[in-house]
Design a protein around this motif. Structure first.
Motif, mmCIF file in Angstrom:
data_model
loop_
_atom_site.group_PDB
_atom_site.id
_atom_site.type_symbol
_atom_site.label_atom_id
_atom_site.label_comp_id
_atom_site.label_asym_id
_atom_site.label_seq_id
_atom_site.Cartn_x
_atom_site.Cartn_y
_atom_site.Cartn_z
ATOM 1 N N ILE A 106 0.842 -1.204 0.000
ATOM 2 C CA ILE A 106 0.000 0.000 0.000
ATOM 3 C C ILE A 106 0.875 1.250 0.000
ATOM 4 O O ILE A 106 0.623 2.220 -0.724
ATOM 5 N N MET A 107 1.921 1.240 0.817
ATOM 6 C CA MET A 107 2.841 2.377 0.867
ATOM 7 C C MET A 107 3.506 2.598 -0.491
ATOM 8 O O MET A 107 3.661 3.734 -0.949
ATOM 9 N N PHE A 143 8.201 13.470 -2.912
ATOM 10 C CA PHE A 143 9.020 13.491 -1.699
ATOM 11 C C PHE A 143 8.179 13.320 -0.435
ATOM 12 O O PHE A 143 8.632 12.704 0.535
ATOM 13 N N PHE A 144 6.965 13.848 -0.443
ATOM 14 C CA PHE A 144 6.074 13.633 0.705
ATOM 15 C C PHE A 144 5.838 12.131 0.904
ATOM 16 O O PHE A 144 5.975 11.607 2.022
ATOM 17 N N ASN A 145 5.489 11.437 -0.168
ATOM 18 C CA ASN A 145 5.235 10.003 -0.058
ATOM 19 C C ASN A 145 6.503 9.222 0.265
ATOM 20 O O ASN A 145 6.468 8.244 1.019
ATOM 21 N N LEU A 146 7.635 9.663 -0.271
ATOM 22 C CA LEU A 146 8.897 8.984 -0.008
ATOM 23 C C LEU A 146 9.289 9.113 1.464
ATOM 24 O O LEU A 146 9.668 8.119 2.112
ATOM 25 N N TYR A 147 9.168 10.308 2.014
ATOM 26 C CA TYR A 147 9.508 10.515 3.423
ATOM 27 C C TYR A 147 8.521 9.807 4.352
ATOM 28 O O TYR A 147 8.905 9.349 5.437
ATOM 29 N N CYS A 148 7.265 9.701 3.938
ATOM 30 C CA CYS A 148 6.300 8.940 4.734
ATOM 31 C C CYS A 148 6.713 7.475 4.832
ATOM 32 O O CYS A 148 6.602 6.855 5.902
ATOM 33 N N ILE A 149 7.201 6.921 3.732
ATOM 34 C CA ILE A 149 7.675 5.538 3.754
ATOM 35 C C ILE A 149 8.869 5.396 4.699
ATOM 36 O O ILE A 149 8.934 4.465 5.508
ATOM 37 N N PHE A 150 9.813 6.334 4.617
ATOM 38 C CA PHE A 150 10.997 6.281 5.484
ATOM 39 C C PHE A 150 10.615 6.316 6.964
ATOM 40 O O PHE A 150 11.258 5.670 7.795
ATOM 41 N N ILE A 151 9.554 7.062 7.286
ATOM 42 C CA ILE A 151 9.145 7.207 8.688
ATOM 43 C C ILE A 151 8.290 6.024 9.148
ATOM 44 O O ILE A 151 8.537 5.435 10.216
ATOM 45 N N LEU A 153 7.444 2.952 7.573
ATOM 46 C CA LEU A 153 7.767 1.548 7.308
ATOM 47 C C LEU A 153 8.528 0.892 8.463
ATOM 48 O O LEU A 153 8.138 -0.192 8.912
ATOM 49 N N PRO A 154 9.611 1.504 8.972
ATOM 50 C CA PRO A 154 10.302 0.858 10.107
ATOM 51 C C PRO A 154 9.408 0.709 11.329
ATOM 52 O O PRO A 154 9.460 -0.317 12.025
ATOM 53 N N ILE A 155 8.584 1.713 11.603
ATOM 54 C CA ILE A 155 7.674 1.645 12.752
ATOM 55 C C ILE A 155 6.681 0.510 12.576
ATOM 56 O O ILE A 155 6.390 -0.249 13.515
ATOM 57 N N GLU A 156 6.160 0.380 11.344
ATOM 58 C CA GLU A 156 5.173 -0.672 11.079
ATOM 59 C C GLU A 156 5.807 -2.054 11.179
ATOM 60 O O GLU A 156 5.191 -2.999 11.699
ATOM 61 N N ILE A 157 7.035 -2.203 10.679
ATOM 62 C CA ILE A 157 7.715 -3.496 10.758
ATOM 63 C C ILE A 157 7.951 -3.906 12.210
ATOM 64 O O ILE A 157 7.784 -5.075 12.578
ATOM 65 N N LEU A 158 8.303 -2.932 13.045
ATOM 66 C CA LEU A 158 8.634 -3.229 14.444
ATOM 67 C C LEU A 158 7.417 -3.378 15.339
ATOM 68 O O LEU A 158 7.355 -4.275 16.184
ATOM 69 N N PHE A 159 6.418 -2.495 15.161
ATOM 70 C CA PHE A 159 5.327 -2.432 16.140
ATOM 71 C C PHE A 159 3.932 -2.672 15.543
ATOM 72 O O PHE A 159 2.968 -2.832 16.296
ATOM 73 N N PHE A 334 -2.308 10.079 9.070
ATOM 74 C CA PHE A 334 -1.231 10.334 10.028
ATOM 75 C C PHE A 334 -0.065 11.062 9.363
ATOM 76 O O PHE A 334 0.563 11.946 9.956
ATOM 77 N N GLY A 335 0.241 10.676 8.119
ATOM 78 C CA GLY A 335 1.314 11.343 7.398
ATOM 79 C C GLY A 335 1.019 12.813 7.177
ATOM 80 O O GLY A 335 1.883 13.674 7.375
ATOM 81 N N VAL A 336 -0.206 13.124 6.760
ATOM 82 C CA VAL A 336 -0.585 14.518 6.526
ATOM 83 C C VAL A 336 -0.500 15.329 7.818
ATOM 84 O O VAL A 336 0.025 16.449 7.835
ATOM 85 N N LEU A 337 -1.007 14.788 8.909
ATOM 86 C CA LEU A 337 -0.973 15.506 10.189
ATOM 87 C C LEU A 337 0.458 15.801 10.623
ATOM 88 O O LEU A 337 0.757 16.897 11.103
ATOM 89 N N MET A 338 1.343 14.833 10.455
ATOM 90 C CA MET A 338 2.740 15.030 10.846
ATOM 91 C C MET A 338 3.421 16.095 9.995
ATOM 92 O O MET A 338 4.079 17.001 10.500
ATOM 93 N N PHE A 339 3.236 15.991 8.667
ATOM 94 C CA PHE A 339 3.928 16.921 7.769
ATOM 95 C C PHE A 339 3.249 18.288 7.721
ATOM 96 O O PHE A 339 3.843 19.251 7.261
#
Length: 390
Positions: A106-107, A143-151, A153-159, A334-339
């Motif tokens: 999806i990302m 770049f918005f979508n790219l930075y959302c993935i960077f933020i 994806l690791p969180i989703e994999i871990l938690f 969540f991405g929109v709210l953060m950025f």
């Protein structure tokens, strides 16, 4: 004036659109041609790649989260429809693909859908200033979508927060009445007749040749419309007209997000929504900071159709469809709210797009290299590697 200034130093002396027609009619006609071009590019890519079946085949090689993201980018870039790719992902989950693998897909689909407005920006390639502005407006969404993935994806994999939150909410929403708005698509209805007529004429060719001709024809229409849209917009967007556009898109960030979301819900395509503002940026009508919230809103708007359509399914399939649709919604929200509200994050896509636009404005090879490498070379390499070593 600067890159984001409202004045264009280049005086337009020739007005090839001056045909005794009101400017607003010419503007509407050029926008129609632009949307037809975007539609043909998407149809051509689907034709060449095999559509939903091709996307499903690509996802068959996604055996870990990172591969899921990259193959999601490739599938959406080829099919030119995040809605189609999302529907494929829902079907894959219903068929047994783990949700933890589907979420990175999806990302990636979110990222892949931005290729369309980047292609649209190439229509201004003949004018240094207009092209720089257009390319910046297009890539700020990338770049918005790219930075959302960077933020995320690791969180989703871990938690797994998105998977868990969407899973809980989907249980409560399952069994709801069908609220699909899939039949309500004003833009699609207007573009469909000429698009289908062109595809029928080209049906005499093989898939590869017919699809390629369709793509080239779509790109030609995009370039033609963008070139003249810039000239018309510089003449039309003055006084009250300019003030109206600025108020609708972005004197306040929240209004820009809301406008982008509403327009995308109406046209059911974030690619169409973001492609429409690229010529406005090229003509100097809107600045990059005004366009950025609008494109973020488009990200939210594109999730609504799939979310409502998911309620039309029954049984266990409905829960799975709702879970993935909600993941898409929460991820973008969540991405929109953060950025939107964290200043350091707000500046990142804008600065990155500005930097890349400056490079592309001085040397067009940067634009083509970026487009090919991000959307095809890198994902294609991963796809090939997965094929060879699976």
């Amino acid at each position: 004036m600067g890159v984001f200034g409202m004045d264009d130093p280049e005086k337009e002396t020739n007005k090839p659109w001056s045909l005794k027609l009101p400017l607003w009619m010419v503007l509407a006609l050029l926008v129609y041609v632009l949307l037809l071009g975007v539609s043909l590019v998407g149809a051509g890519f689907k034709w060449v790649s095999g559509g939903a079946e091709g996307a499903a085949a690509i996802f068959g090689f996604a055996n870990h989260p990172l591969a899921g993201v990259i193959l999601g980018v490739l599938a959406t870039a080829l099919v030119q429809s995040s809605s189609t790719v999302t529907s494929v992902i829902v079907g894959l989950v219903a068929g047994g693909v783990p949700v933890s693998i589907a979420i990175p897909m999806i990302m990636g689909a979110n990222m892949g859908t931005t290729i369309t407005n980047t292609i649209v920006s190439l229509g201004a390639i003949g004018n240094d200033l207009s092209f720089k502005r257009s390319f910046q407006a297009a890539t700020v969404h990338d770049f918005f979508n790219l930075y959302c993935i960077f933020i995320f994806l690791p969180i989703e994999i871990l938690f797994h927060p998105l998977e868990r939150i969407a899973g809980i909410v989907s249980i409560y929403l399952s069994g709801s009445t069908d609220s699909s708005i899939s039949g309500f698509n004003l833009i699609g209805g207007a573009i469909k007749p000429p698009s289908e007529a062109i595809l029928e004429m080209l049906a005499i060719f093989s898939d590869g040749i017919g699809g390629s001709i369709t793509i080239l024809l779509g790109i030609a229409l995009i370039i033609y419309s963008v070139i003249y849209l810039g000239k018309v917009l510089r003449s039309a967007m003055t006084g009250k007209a300019k003030e109206l556009v600025e108020n609708a898109v972005g004197k306040r960030q929240e209004i820009g997000v809301l406008s982008g979301g509403l327009v995308t819900i109406l046209v059911q395509s974030s690619s169409t929504t973001t492609s429409l503002v690229v010529p406005l940026a090229g003509a100097g009508v809107l600045t990059l900071r005004q366009i950025f919230p609008f494109t973020m809103g488009a990200n939210i708007g594109t999730t609504v159709t799939a979310l409502l359509a998911a309620t039309s399914l029954g049984g266990e399939l409905q829960v799975l469809a709702l879970q993935i649709a909600l993941v898409h919604l929460f991820y973008n929200l969540f991405g929109v709210l953060m950025f939107l509200y964290i200043p350091v994050l707000t500046r990142m896509p804008i600065k990155s797009a500005t930097w890349l636009g400056e490079l592309a404005g001085s040397n067009r090879l940067w634009a083509f290299g970026y487009l090919f490498a991000l959307f095809f070379l890198l994902p294609g390499s991963v796809f090939l590697g997965q094929m060879l070593f699976k």
